[in-house]
Scaffold this active site. Sequence first.
Site, PDB file in Angstrom:
ATOM      1  N   ASP A 102       0.854  -1.196   0.000  1.00  0.00           N
ATOM      2  CA  ASP A 102       0.000   0.000   0.000  1.00  0.00           C
ATOM      3  C   ASP A 102       0.883   1.236   0.000  1.00  0.00           C
ATOM      4  O   ASP A 102       2.094   1.165   0.281  1.00  0.00           O
ATOM      5  CB  ASP A 102      -0.946   0.014   1.198  1.00  0.00           C
ATOM      6  CG  ASP A 102      -0.213   0.109   2.530  1.00  0.00           C
ATOM      7  OD1 ASP A 102       0.834  -0.554   2.690  1.00  0.00           O
ATOM      8  OD2 ASP A 102      -0.689   0.836   3.424  1.00  0.00           O
ATOM      9  N   GLU A 166       0.016  -1.012   5.784  1.00  0.00           N
ATOM     10  CA  GLU A 166       1.131  -0.471   6.573  1.00  0.00           C
ATOM     11  C   GLU A 166       1.034   1.039   6.723  1.00  0.00           C
ATOM     12  O   GLU A 166       1.321   1.585   7.799  1.00  0.00           O
ATOM     13  CB  GLU A 166       2.467  -0.860   5.922  1.00  0.00           C
ATOM     14  CG  GLU A 166       3.681  -0.643   6.823  1.00  0.00           C
ATOM     15  CD  GLU A 166       4.266   0.766   6.735  1.00  0.00           C
ATOM     16  OE1 GLU A 166       5.079   1.131   7.604  1.00  0.00           O
ATOM     17  OE2 GLU A 166       3.904   1.506   5.790  1.00  0.00           O
ATOM     18  N   HIS A 231     -19.976  32.294  13.319  1.00  0.00           N
ATOM     19  CA  HIS A 231     -19.550  33.457  12.550  1.00  0.00           C
ATOM     20  C   HIS A 231     -18.782  34.379  13.501  1.00  0.00           C
ATOM     21  O   HIS A 231     -19.284  34.761  14.551  1.00  0.00           O
ATOM     22  CB  HIS A 231     -20.778  34.167  11.979  1.00  0.00           C
ATOM     23  CG  HIS A 231     -20.453  35.255  10.997  1.00  0.00           C
ATOM     24  ND1 HIS A 231     -19.710  36.371  11.324  1.00  0.00           N
ATOM     25  CD2 HIS A 231     -20.790  35.390   9.674  1.00  0.00           C
ATOM     26  CE1 HIS A 231     -19.598  37.151  10.269  1.00  0.00           C
ATOM     27  NE2 HIS A 231     -20.245  36.574   9.252  1.00  0.00           N
ATOM     28  N   ARG A 347       7.872   9.987  19.217  1.00  0.00           N
ATOM     29  CA  ARG A 347       8.694   8.861  18.811  1.00  0.00           C
ATOM     30  C   ARG A 347       9.431   8.357  20.042  1.00  0.00           C
ATOM     31  O   ARG A 347      10.148   9.113  20.703  1.00  0.00           O
ATOM     32  CB  ARG A 347       9.694   9.277  17.734  1.00  0.00           C
ATOM     33  CG  ARG A 347       9.050   9.757  16.442  1.00  0.00           C
ATOM     34  CD  ARG A 347       8.553   8.625  15.588  1.00  0.00           C
ATOM     35  NE  ARG A 347       7.872   9.109  14.384  1.00  0.00           N
ATOM     36  CZ  ARG A 347       7.473   8.329  13.382  1.00  0.00           C
ATOM     37  NH1 ARG A 347       7.681   7.043  13.442  1.00  0.00           N
ATOM     38  NH2 ARG A 347       6.865   8.846  12.340  1.00  0.00           N
TER      39      ARG A 347
END
Length: 479
Positions: A102, A166, A231, A347
């Site tokens: 993919d 993936e 608005h 990470r």
Amino acid sequence: MTVLSQVFEHIDQNKDAHIKSLSDAVAIPSVSAWVTHRGHSLKCAQFFSDRLQALGFSTELRSPPIQHKVEGQIVELPPVILARSANEDPSKKTLLIYGHIDVQPAEKSDGWNTEPFDLTERDGKLFGRGATDDKGPVLAWTNAIEAFQKVGNNPVNARFILEGMEESGSVGLEELLNDMKAKKDSFLQGIDYCVISDSYWLGDTRPCIAYGLRGAIYFLIEIECANQDLHSGCCGSLVHEAMSDLVWMLSQLTDVQGEILVPGIMEKVRALSKEEAATYQGIDFDIPKRRTEMGAPMFIHEKDPARTLQGIWRYPCLSIHGIEGAFSEKGFKTVIPGKAVGKFSIRTVPDMTSEDTQKKVLDYLNDLWKKRGSPNRAVFSSPDAGNWYYADPNSPNYMAARRAMQTVYNVAPNLIREGGSIPITLVLSECTGKDVCLLPIGCSNDGAHSQNEKINVDNYVMGAKVMAAYMQELSDIKP
């Protein structure tokens, strides 16, 4: 002439045919994020299954054992391709190759110079979505196997796991592998080595082998100030605006030097040893060149290459990815979003855990919200997490890869860690009981996930040779 030399010659002679195969694969827009176009995913799975069957593999398109829901609707998951040599030789080692077929979304209007699903060769580069991530490397494996079959026998038994999700978090693959492991499925039995070619060199001249990956944990900040958009002329100064709250919350996550402001986030990070620190000194990394390629004005640790590499490999980072609910088109629209959602990730690295990291981040977000003092409705969550991976670069599997790189490129590869994540790596290792070698063939400037993704023709061809040499090296390992 040795068998390996004949294999290399065959790969060279069939370069045009191999490029044509990549062109055919790239032409299938197998974007896993486009859930309404799953027919392309099925077509791509059949394409790669046919390619493997032509090489004598028995293949199975197996559905993951879970339901996938998108916005409350059950969506069909692409099948996982399980392929193995039809006549495995019990006297040979067995290599499991993982890849994905993919790709990320791509449109010409995104800023591509060429049609993203029409492979285009220019100046020795092959441009197209999936060229380097990961259709090119997957096909390079089949090219190497084909060459061995033409000049002799493959030195190892090869098995493939190719998935189609993936780029959308490998939805369903972990469940499938764990289910296979629990049932003692023969496909996962008898594997000696595992390899993944879904990462990149550090630069564009010297080959690399990666022995570590960072994990990734995703977070959402959802803030709602009204049950509809408002608005600004009529409602400005009437409500505590959700977007203002969200921007303030996001601004409290890192400082200008990229340091994560979540308390205690560094507590579990593995300390930098003297031995590890020494490994960064001999790595080829051209900061000015890499910065110029990226178009960045300055790196955070501009004058310290070792610290720069440590920053993207062995320390955690926090990145803000986007805001949902905001007006993002060109021009102006005087709207106050009734709801705004901020998306960021961390990470992770050895020895951080997902559970500890998630708790610390969510506790910090709740503390920030109390400090903000807004009456708006807020929800903080962590919908997904993938673990880091770390292997021994001196294991027999890695040493075989290192010797293969030396054979093909006549230079020892840089040993690196990857800043990105391949969540399934750890699952593969746990399900097989083997380490997983990360064997990249593409360059750092290939632009995976970006506009004008490409793979160099030389890397595509030489990568197949590295894979062939690696399989030969594995066959020569003594018990």
